[in-house]
Design a protein around this motif. Structure first.
Motif, PDB file in Angstrom:
ATOM      1  N   LEU A  32      40.386  57.743  53.771  1.00 17.88           N
ATOM      2  CA  LEU A  32      40.222  56.302  53.904  1.00 17.88           C
ATOM      3  C   LEU A  32      41.534  55.606  54.200  1.00 17.88           C
ATOM      4  N   SER A  33      41.424  54.485  54.863  1.00 14.20           N
ATOM      5  CA  SER A  33      42.549  53.568  55.034  1.00 14.20           C
ATOM      6  C   SER A  33      41.996  52.152  54.895  1.00 14.20           C
ATOM      7  N   PHE A  34      42.864  51.228  54.515  1.00 13.91           N
ATOM      8  CA  PHE A  34      42.447  49.848  54.312  1.00 13.91           C
ATOM      9  C   PHE A  34      43.358  48.923  55.107  1.00 13.91           C
ATOM     10  N   ARG A  35      42.855  47.760  55.482  1.00 20.25           N
ATOM     11  CA  ARG A  35      43.644  46.789  56.240  1.00 20.25           C
ATOM     12  C   ARG A  35      44.876  46.382  55.439  1.00 20.25           C
ATOM     13  N   SER A  36      44.677  46.175  54.120  1.00 22.10           N
ATOM     14  CA  SER A  36      45.792  45.870  53.231  1.00 22.10           C
ATOM     15  C   SER A  36      45.351  46.141  51.805  1.00 22.10           C
ATOM     16  N   THR A  37      46.318  46.111  50.907  1.00 24.61           N
ATOM     17  CA  THR A  37      46.036  46.297  49.487  1.00 24.61           C
ATOM     18  C   THR A  37      46.631  45.137  48.716  1.00 24.61           C
ATOM     19  N   SER A  38      46.086  44.916  47.533  1.00 25.19           N
ATOM     20  CA  SER A  38      46.570  43.852  46.664  1.00 25.19           C
ATOM     21  C   SER A  38      46.532  44.353  45.233  1.00 25.19           C
ATOM     22  N   ASP A  39      47.691  44.306  44.558  1.00 23.84           N
ATOM     23  CA  ASP A  39      47.661  44.675  43.144  1.00 23.84           C
ATOM     24  C   ASP A  39      47.546  43.394  42.332  1.00 23.84           C
ATOM     25  N   MET A  40      46.748  43.473  41.277  1.00 25.76           N
ATOM     26  CA  MET A  40      46.430  42.272  40.508  1.00 25.76           C
ATOM     27  C   MET A  40      46.140  42.612  39.058  1.00 25.76           C
ATOM     28  N   ASP A  41      46.117  41.600  38.262  1.00 29.07           N
ATOM     29  CA  ASP A  41      45.755  41.727  36.857  1.00 29.07           C
ATOM     30  C   ASP A  41      44.275  42.100  36.770  1.00 29.07           C
ATOM     31  N   MET A  42      43.950  42.969  35.825  1.00 26.50           N
ATOM     32  CA  MET A  42      42.579  43.442  35.666  1.00 26.50           C
ATOM     33  C   MET A  42      41.609  42.268  35.502  1.00 26.50           C
ATOM     34  N   GLY A  43      42.003  41.253  34.784  1.00 27.53           N
ATOM     35  CA  GLY A  43      41.122  40.126  34.535  1.00 27.53           C
ATOM     36  C   GLY A  43      40.860  39.262  35.757  1.00 27.53           C
ATOM     37  N   LEU A  44      41.635  39.449  36.812  1.00 27.05           N
ATOM     38  CA  LEU A  44      41.487  38.604  37.998  1.00 27.05           C
ATOM     39  C   LEU A  44      40.740  39.272  39.151  1.00 27.05           C
ATOM     40  N   LYS A  45      40.506  40.577  39.045  1.00 30.38           N
ATOM     41  CA  LYS A  45      39.937  41.257  40.207  1.00 30.38           C
ATOM     42  C   LYS A  45      38.504  40.812  40.511  1.00 30.38           C
ATOM     43  N   TYR A  46      37.722  40.465  39.500  1.00 28.01           N
ATOM     44  CA  TYR A  46      36.370  39.981  39.770  1.00 28.01           C
ATOM     45  C   TYR A  46      36.400  38.603  40.431  1.00 28.01           C
ATOM     46  N   GLN A  47      37.353  37.763  40.025  1.00 25.32           N
ATOM     47  CA  GLN A  47      37.526  36.469  40.699  1.00 25.32           C
ATOM     48  C   GLN A  47      37.930  36.689  42.160  1.00 25.32           C
ATOM     49  N   ALA A  48      38.818  37.657  42.364  1.00 23.89           N
ATOM     50  CA  ALA A  48      39.303  37.925  43.722  1.00 23.89           C
ATOM     51  C   ALA A  48      38.180  38.413  44.627  1.00 23.89           C
ATOM     52  N   ILE A  49      37.328  39.292  44.134  1.00 22.21           N
ATOM     53  CA  ILE A  49      36.242  39.799  44.995  1.00 22.21           C
ATOM     54  C   ILE A  49      35.179  38.729  45.206  1.00 22.21           C
TER      55      ILE A  49
END
Length: 162
Positions: free
Chosen positions: A44-61
């Motif tokens: 797999l490859s992705f356009r980009s990656t983003s590291d984030m706080d665990m509590g914020l990933k659901y908001q981000a998606i």
């Protein structure tokens, strides 16, 4: 995204290689069973990656800032999220389910433990754990109260003190 591209398994992600934004906790990118292993196993490859706080990933998606993320299937927020959990069709991740281990000498000394422990066998599902985690994490209920309510519901305890 899953519906748009017909994604059901990790292998299906190859059809959208280079198109999606992958978000995860910072440690996922460092772990042996994390990002590199996922990309290598499934090519797999992705356009980009983003590291984030665990509590914020659901908001981000939910806000569209990321398209894909790793989850624990017992995440409280997963119970309320509008996401599709893809199948690890190559079995890259081991099962992280818990179990009870008791030395035989203890069971020999206290045989009454056997039927008590058997009552706990397969009593807790991922959906149960999601719901309880949601109650603690999002609804801010006390963990002991949530656990007690679950055990009462399953008929393992009666009312009374914690």
């Amino acid at each position: 995204i899953a519906e748009q591209y017909g994604l059901q398994t990790y292998s299906d992600l190859q059809r959208v290689n280079g198109q999606l934004v992958f978000g995860a906790e910072y440690d996922f990118f460092e772990r042996q069973d994390g990002y590199d292993k996922l990309c290598d196993t499934y090519d797999l490859s992705f356009r980009s990656t983003s590291d984030m706080d665990m509590g914020l990933k659901y908001q981000a998606i939910n806000s569209g800032k990321i398209d894909i993320m790793p989850v624990n299937t017992t995440d409280g927020q997963l119970a309320q999220a509008d996401v599709t959990v893809l199948k690890d069709d190559k079995g890259m991740y081991p099962s992280y389910q818990c179990g009870i281990v008791v030395r035989q000498e203890i069971l020999d000394k206290y045989p009454e433990l056997v039927p008590a422990l058997q009552k706990l066998d397969r009593i807790l599902t991922e959906a149960d754990m999601q719901k309880m985690n949601y109650e603690v994490e999002t609804e801010k209920k006390e963990p002991a109260d949530v656990a007690k309510a679950f055990l009462k519901k399953k008929g393992l305890i009666k009312g009374g003190a914690r």
